[in-house]
Design a protein around this motif. Structure first.
Motif, PDB file in Angstrom:
ATOM      1  N   ASP A 173      -5.681  -4.886   4.973  1.00  0.00           N
ATOM      2  CA  ASP A 173      -4.893  -4.865   3.744  1.00  0.00           C
ATOM      3  C   ASP A 173      -3.665  -5.768   3.797  1.00  0.00           C
ATOM      4  O   ASP A 173      -3.091  -6.100   2.758  1.00  0.00           O
ATOM      5  CB  ASP A 173      -4.451  -3.424   3.425  1.00  0.00           C
ATOM      6  CG  ASP A 173      -5.627  -2.539   3.036  1.00  0.00           C
ATOM      7  OD1 ASP A 173      -6.708  -3.085   2.734  1.00  0.00           O
ATOM      8  OD2 ASP A 173      -5.461  -1.302   3.034  1.00  0.00           O
ATOM      9  N   PHE A 174      -3.213  -6.120   5.007  1.00  0.00           N
ATOM     10  CA  PHE A 174      -2.030  -6.977   5.146  1.00  0.00           C
ATOM     11  C   PHE A 174      -2.350  -8.119   6.114  1.00  0.00           C
ATOM     12  O   PHE A 174      -1.696  -8.266   7.149  1.00  0.00           O
ATOM     13  CB  PHE A 174      -0.840  -6.164   5.677  1.00  0.00           C
ATOM     14  CG  PHE A 174      -0.451  -5.016   4.801  1.00  0.00           C
ATOM     15  CD1 PHE A 174       0.516  -5.173   3.810  1.00  0.00           C
ATOM     16  CD2 PHE A 174      -1.048  -3.778   4.949  1.00  0.00           C
ATOM     17  CE1 PHE A 174       0.869  -4.111   2.997  1.00  0.00           C
ATOM     18  CE2 PHE A 174      -0.695  -2.709   4.128  1.00  0.00           C
ATOM     19  CZ  PHE A 174       0.266  -2.873   3.157  1.00  0.00           C
ATOM     20  N   PRO A 175      -3.376  -8.937   5.801  1.00  0.00           N
ATOM     21  CA  PRO A 175      -3.837  -9.921   6.787  1.00  0.00           C
ATOM     22  C   PRO A 175      -2.732 -10.878   7.254  1.00  0.00           C
ATOM     23  O   PRO A 175      -2.660 -11.187   8.449  1.00  0.00           O
ATOM     24  CB  PRO A 175      -4.959 -10.667   6.050  1.00  0.00           C
ATOM     25  CG  PRO A 175      -4.796 -10.344   4.612  1.00  0.00           C
ATOM     26  CD  PRO A 175      -4.164  -8.989   4.559  1.00  0.00           C
ATOM     27  N   GLN A 176      -1.843 -11.316   6.343  1.00  0.00           N
ATOM     28  CA  GLN A 176      -0.796 -12.261   6.778  1.00  0.00           C
ATOM     29  C   GLN A 176       0.275 -11.585   7.621  1.00  0.00           C
ATOM     30  O   GLN A 176       0.983 -12.239   8.373  1.00  0.00           O
ATOM     31  CB  GLN A 176      -0.100 -12.930   5.582  1.00  0.00           C
ATOM     32  CG  GLN A 176      -0.915 -14.019   4.918  1.00  0.00           C
ATOM     33  CD  GLN A 176      -1.608 -13.503   3.687  1.00  0.00           C
ATOM     34  OE1 GLN A 176      -1.812 -12.295   3.558  1.00  0.00           O
ATOM     35  NE2 GLN A 176      -1.974 -14.380   2.792  1.00  0.00           N
ATOM     36  N   PHE A 221      12.668  -4.268   3.981  1.00  0.00           N
ATOM     37  CA  PHE A 221      11.897  -3.733   2.851  1.00  0.00           C
ATOM     38  C   PHE A 221      10.406  -3.715   3.197  1.00  0.00           C
ATOM     39  O   PHE A 221       9.707  -2.727   2.953  1.00  0.00           O
ATOM     40  CB  PHE A 221      12.145  -4.575   1.594  1.00  0.00           C
ATOM     41  CG  PHE A 221      11.294  -4.173   0.430  1.00  0.00           C
ATOM     42  CD1 PHE A 221      11.741  -3.226  -0.477  1.00  0.00           C
ATOM     43  CD2 PHE A 221      10.030  -4.716   0.253  1.00  0.00           C
ATOM     44  CE1 PHE A 221      10.938  -2.841  -1.543  1.00  0.00           C
ATOM     45  CE2 PHE A 221       9.222  -4.333  -0.796  1.00  0.00           C
ATOM     46  CZ  PHE A 221       9.681  -3.397  -1.698  1.00  0.00           C
ATOM     47  N   GLY A 222       9.919  -4.826   3.771  1.00  0.00           N
ATOM     48  CA  GLY A 222       8.499  -4.917   4.127  1.00  0.00           C
ATOM     49  C   GLY A 222       8.095  -3.868   5.151  1.00  0.00           C
ATOM     50  O   GLY A 222       7.026  -3.267   5.042  1.00  0.00           O
ATOM     51  N   ASP A 278       7.921  -0.527   3.377  1.00  0.00           N
ATOM     52  CA  ASP A 278       6.789  -0.495   2.441  1.00  0.00           C
ATOM     53  C   ASP A 278       5.475  -0.280   3.188  1.00  0.00           C
ATOM     54  O   ASP A 278       4.651   0.560   2.794  1.00  0.00           O
ATOM     55  CB  ASP A 278       6.774  -1.829   1.673  1.00  0.00           C
ATOM     56  CG  ASP A 278       5.833  -1.828   0.485  1.00  0.00           C
ATOM     57  OD1 ASP A 278       5.677  -0.773  -0.159  1.00  0.00           O
ATOM     58  OD2 ASP A 278       5.255  -2.896   0.187  1.00  0.00           O
ATOM     59  N   VAL A 279       5.275  -1.007   4.263  1.00  0.00           N
ATOM     60  CA  VAL A 279       4.053  -0.861   5.060  1.00  0.00           C
ATOM     61  C   VAL A 279       3.995   0.538   5.689  1.00  0.00           C
ATOM     62  O   VAL A 279       2.943   1.190   5.700  1.00  0.00           O
ATOM     63  CB  VAL A 279       4.008  -1.966   6.144  1.00  0.00           C
ATOM     64  CG1 VAL A 279       3.111  -1.573   7.298  1.00  0.00           C
ATOM     65  CG2 VAL A 279       3.544  -3.285   5.535  1.00  0.00           C
ATOM     66  N   THR A 325       2.672   0.256  -4.539  1.00  0.00           N
ATOM     67  CA  THR A 325       4.077   0.638  -4.651  1.00  0.00           C
ATOM     68  C   THR A 325       4.508   0.533  -6.116  1.00  0.00           C
ATOM     69  O   THR A 325       4.290  -0.493  -6.754  1.00  0.00           O
ATOM     70  CB  THR A 325       4.963  -0.330  -3.838  1.00  0.00           C
ATOM     71  OG1 THR A 325       4.360  -0.539  -2.571  1.00  0.00           O
ATOM     72  CG2 THR A 325       6.359   0.222  -3.673  1.00  0.00           C
TER      73      THR A 325
END
Lengths: 146, 146, 146, 146
Positions: free
Chosen positions: D23-26, D64-65, D68-69, D87
């Motif tokens: 879901d968060f490849p980068q 923030f990231g 959020d994750v 979100t």
């Protein structure tokens, strides 16, 4: 969050109660102190008709008011009897309807800086302390020379 | 923000006033509708002693209540007379002390989704509309089958 | 909200661009100034792979970063080239998925006080300026002697 | 807050790690799981140059990231491998500069409803867990039929 370092208590419940009457004259009878142990302060809302919505649930503004007052005294308990701090921001999430009976707010002082104080707390029914009714974070501006 | 697309008005001031009395019986006399033009609704707080803090300034919970009611009717004006929407989140910034006199809130409906509605608005004194007293954003949960 | 009083512009786009490179060296290439007219600043995100989530949508942290940078320069445009202001609070609502193409943030400075500045803005796709993708409000702490 | 009732764990660290990559490849290489025990999930940010501001401090968007994750996986750990939650709101307060070294976020799932999930957490340096760097609350929208 690891060790919680106790803060010195600058005002006890009796001293805070005197400020509640002085700074919130119209609302002082709506609230009571339950526990004061910086960085934590727990207060209760003595709900009456004016705090209720149809169905008997406590209104959003009443819960906001409980969180706001509880944060104010969380700061005073740690800072001492200073010139008026003012709320600059509040973010509040309403999650469940409160049960009938006493509504409590347990607020924690996360930061007491030179210019800003930040608190975070939870509102819950006395009968179900593990079912969080609302959460709130508040920032207060601390006047210079406090 | 470019072109603002007018929303259809599903309820007029008279219809909204009836819901104000029905859904906020204790507080209905505290508020009045100033303008209804979806996505915007403007309401005024009729401040009385219970809304004031020492020094005569309107209290934070009273401003929260004004923003909350105004957002509720912002949604109803666009959605129509539906089952009760409930506030799930509010973020409010208090920026200046209000002047004496009438306090207004102008709220805008930014999103009306299937499950959530988001509003954003500003509170200001009637005598100084360019001095923003507070800003607030609110999320309401829309019950299914509305 | 009635008359909007124009603020004096203390820094123009060229001056702000120099601060973007100085204060955000890793991210300067991600943003560009679109319009500077205090109290408003509009900036664009030059989205690249690192800003995207699966499906090609701009990530939440990238939108947060756009709002944060835009608020920073909203304050500098009105205050002038001062010592570093720091973000103390952000509340952000994500409302719609952005379209492909350029993402803009238009930020407004609502309060420039002695110790705090408050901004509010909206993020939208260049191709659909009336469909708000996100809204954000931010508070910055202004260092003393700025 | 009285007794904390443990939630059933629907996904363990290995299962969550697979979703992090999907879901968060980068960003998958930027984060690692530290502890998963619903309603709590703790994650670490593996900070690199792209996460830093001048002076070597972790940037606001990077924090923030992280929040959020961490909230996303807090929900998945309790809900199981469902369609993508998104979100809808975040309120974050930045309180202190982080120390050099690993930055952790400990997130708690406060509500897992039919349509919305609410999380609250704190960010702190591994070297000073009692000095809170930031706090955040987040709301996620849960897609129907999850």
């Amino acid at each position: 969050m690891g060790l919680r370092i106790a803060m010195e208590m600058k005002m006890d419940i009796a001293a805070l109660q005197a400020f509640l009457v002085r700074d919130f004259p119209q609302a002082a009878g709506d609230f009571e102190f339950v526990a004061v142990a910086p960085p934590f302060v727990t207060m209760a809302l003595i709900a009456s008709d004016k705090h209720l919505r149809p169905g008997g649930t406590v209104s959003g503004p009443s819960m906001f008011g409980l969180a706001d007052v509880c944060a104010y005294f969380c700061i005073l308990a740690a800072l001492g009897p200073v010139a008026l701090a003012v709320t600059t921001n509040c973010s509040i999430d309403f999650m469940r309807k409160p049960l009938a009976g006493r509504l409590l707010c347990r607020m924690e002082l996360l930061k007491l800086g030179r210019a800003l104080a930040v608190c975070e707390g939870r509102i819950f029914s006395d009968a179900a302390p593990d079912k969080i009714v609302a959460r709130a974070s508040l920032t207060y501006s601390i006047p210079p020379n406090s």
